[in-house]
Design an enzyme around this catalytic site. Structure first.
Site, PDB file in Angstrom:
ATOM      1  N   ASP A   1     -85.097-101.682  23.562  1.00 26.55           N
ATOM      2  CA  ASP A   1     -85.653-100.957  24.704  1.00 26.55           C
ATOM      3  C   ASP A   1     -87.066-101.391  25.018  1.00 26.55           C
ATOM      4  O   ASP A   1     -87.806-101.772  24.126  1.00 26.55           O
ATOM      5  CB  ASP A   1     -85.784 -99.454  24.368  1.00 26.55           C
ATOM      6  CG  ASP A   1     -84.475 -98.731  24.360  1.00 26.55           C
ATOM      7  OD1 ASP A   1     -83.510 -99.275  24.893  1.00 26.55           O
ATOM      8  OD2 ASP A   1     -84.447 -97.622  23.804  1.00 26.55           O
TER       9      ASP A   1
ATOM     10  N   ARG B   1     -81.474 -90.023  22.109  1.00 28.54           N
ATOM     11  CA  ARG B   1     -80.909 -91.378  22.104  1.00 28.54           C
ATOM     12  C   ARG B   1     -81.392 -92.209  20.913  1.00 28.54           C
ATOM     13  O   ARG B   1     -80.869 -93.291  20.664  1.00 28.54           O
ATOM     14  CB  ARG B   1     -81.149 -92.094  23.430  1.00 28.54           C
ATOM     15  CG  ARG B   1     -82.577 -92.285  23.806  1.00 28.54           C
ATOM     16  CD  ARG B   1     -82.701 -92.699  25.264  1.00 28.54           C
ATOM     17  NE  ARG B   1     -82.178 -94.029  25.532  1.00 28.54           N
ATOM     18  CZ  ARG B   1     -82.730 -95.151  25.102  1.00 28.54           C
ATOM     19  NH1 ARG B   1     -83.813 -95.109  24.348  1.00 28.54           N
ATOM     20  NH2 ARG B   1     -82.200 -96.313  25.388  1.00 28.54           N
TER      21      ARG B   1
ATOM     22  N   PRO C   1     -99.024 -79.679  31.166  1.00 31.26           N
ATOM     23  CA  PRO C   1     -99.799 -80.851  31.619  1.00 31.26           C
ATOM     24  C   PRO C   1    -101.065 -81.063  30.795  1.00 31.26           C
ATOM     25  O   PRO C   1    -101.677 -82.124  30.868  1.00 31.26           O
ATOM     26  CB  PRO C   1    -100.125 -80.537  33.084  1.00 31.26           C
ATOM     27  CG  PRO C   1     -99.768 -79.118  33.306  1.00 31.26           C
ATOM     28  CD  PRO C   1     -98.841 -78.683  32.232  1.00 31.26           C
TER      29      PRO C   1
ATOM     30  N   GLU D   1     -98.801 -70.001  36.074  1.00 35.68           N
ATOM     31  CA  GLU D   1    -100.138 -70.604  35.937  1.00 35.68           C
ATOM     32  C   GLU D   1    -100.455 -70.964  34.496  1.00 35.68           C
ATOM     33  O   GLU D   1    -101.366 -71.725  34.224  1.00 35.68           O
ATOM     34  CB  GLU D   1    -101.204 -69.637  36.463  1.00 35.68           C
ATOM     35  CG  GLU D   1    -101.112 -69.424  37.946  1.00 35.68           C
ATOM     36  CD  GLU D   1    -101.093 -70.726  38.741  1.00 35.68           C
ATOM     37  OE1 GLU D   1    -102.061 -71.484  38.613  1.00 35.68           O
ATOM     38  OE2 GLU D   1    -100.114 -70.982  39.451  1.00 35.68           O
TER      39      GLU D   1
END
Ligand code: ADE
Length: 265
Positions: free
Chosen positions: A187, A172, A107, A134
């Site tokens: 897209d 893709r 993150p 963690e």
């Protein structure tokens, strides 16, 4: 393209990678995915991969040795020091790097986006490292990892889902992976805009009718309508995207109409 994934949970990748487009990409050898159990690169009797943090605190931290050993085994010539580079800075002469990047999913990484997916899709190899618990010993980040990516501002229990997202978005874009040659070109985000609405049969569903223009057979009018719908949707939902997209004079006129519509409300 070859993608190696380092994880404590290789089994979680099985279902997703063995279905649909990703399965076909592997069968046709456009894509090779190898998952590696980090635990197999431990050398102690109990195969310990994580320990409590120095200085105290909650949670467990992934140890550096098994990760360094695993990367060494998978990429004996080493990995890139940084992100493989900006597509815009790549001329005709551009050659893909001989070493793969090692990308940590966390993150705390940079926000992954379509442009990054396009840059990764040009590489012959890629290694993904899934964080867990963690965190991960800082020496892995500092001295081994090429780049850190996040898939959004929320915390998952590990990097595995994020790695699946990156593999899917990159795979893709490899030429030949999607059926129709240009399927990825229209897209959302690839054009810099969100995609507009799509319709299929029946032409009338209850009281809802497919817009006439789409059934007109008039290719230029359909293309213009689609472009305007994409502009409208982007204006409504993600207006900040309009700041970086290339706009024609016609597009600008249409946006001026949208702006007027809004002030009239
Ligand atoms: N690991 C945990 N949360 C994550 C996120 N949002 N993106 C990437 N890796 C993660």
């Amino acid at each position: 393209m070859r993608i190696d994934i380092l994880t404590l949970f290789p089994e979680v990748f099985e279902g997703y990678f063995q279905a649909s487009i990703l399965e076909r990409a592997q069968e046709t050898d456009l894509l090779q995915i190898y998952t590696h159990q980090i635990r197999e690169y431990t050398t102690d009797k109990h195969h310990v991969t994580d320990e409590p943090p120095y200085g105290g605190g909650s949670g467990m931290i992934l140890k550096p040795e098994p990760i360094f050993r695993a990367v060494n085994a998978i990429a004996p010539d080493g990995v890139l020091e940084n992100w493989p580079g900006d597509q815009e800075n790549r001329g005709e002469q551009w050659q893909p790097p001989s070493r793969p990047p090692l990308i940590l999913l966390t993150p705390q990484g940079k926000s992954f986006n379509q442009k990054m997916a396009g840059e990764l899709a040009l590489l012959p190899r890629l290694i993904l490292l899934c964080g867990r618990y963690e965190g991960i010993d800082e020496r892995v980040r500092e001295h081994l990892v090429s780049a850190e990516l996040s898939i959004g501002d929320y915390v998952l229990t590990g990097g595995e889902l994020a790695a699946m997202v990156v593999v899917d978005a990159v795979a893709r874009l490899i030429p030949g992976v999607l059926g129709a040659e240009d399927a990825a070109e229209q897209d959302s985000f690839a054009t810099g805009l969100l995609e507009g609405p799509h319709y299929t049969r029946p032409a009338t569903f209850g009281q809802w009718v497919v817009p006439d223009v789409l059934r007109s057979g008039h290719a230029a009018r359909i293309a213009r309508w689609r472009r305007e719908q994409a502009l409208r949707r982007t204006w409504q939902r993600r207006p900040e995207l309009l700041l970086t997209v290339e706009l024609s004079e016609e597009d600008k006129k249409f946006l001026a109409v949208l702006a007027e519509e809004q002030t009239a409300k």
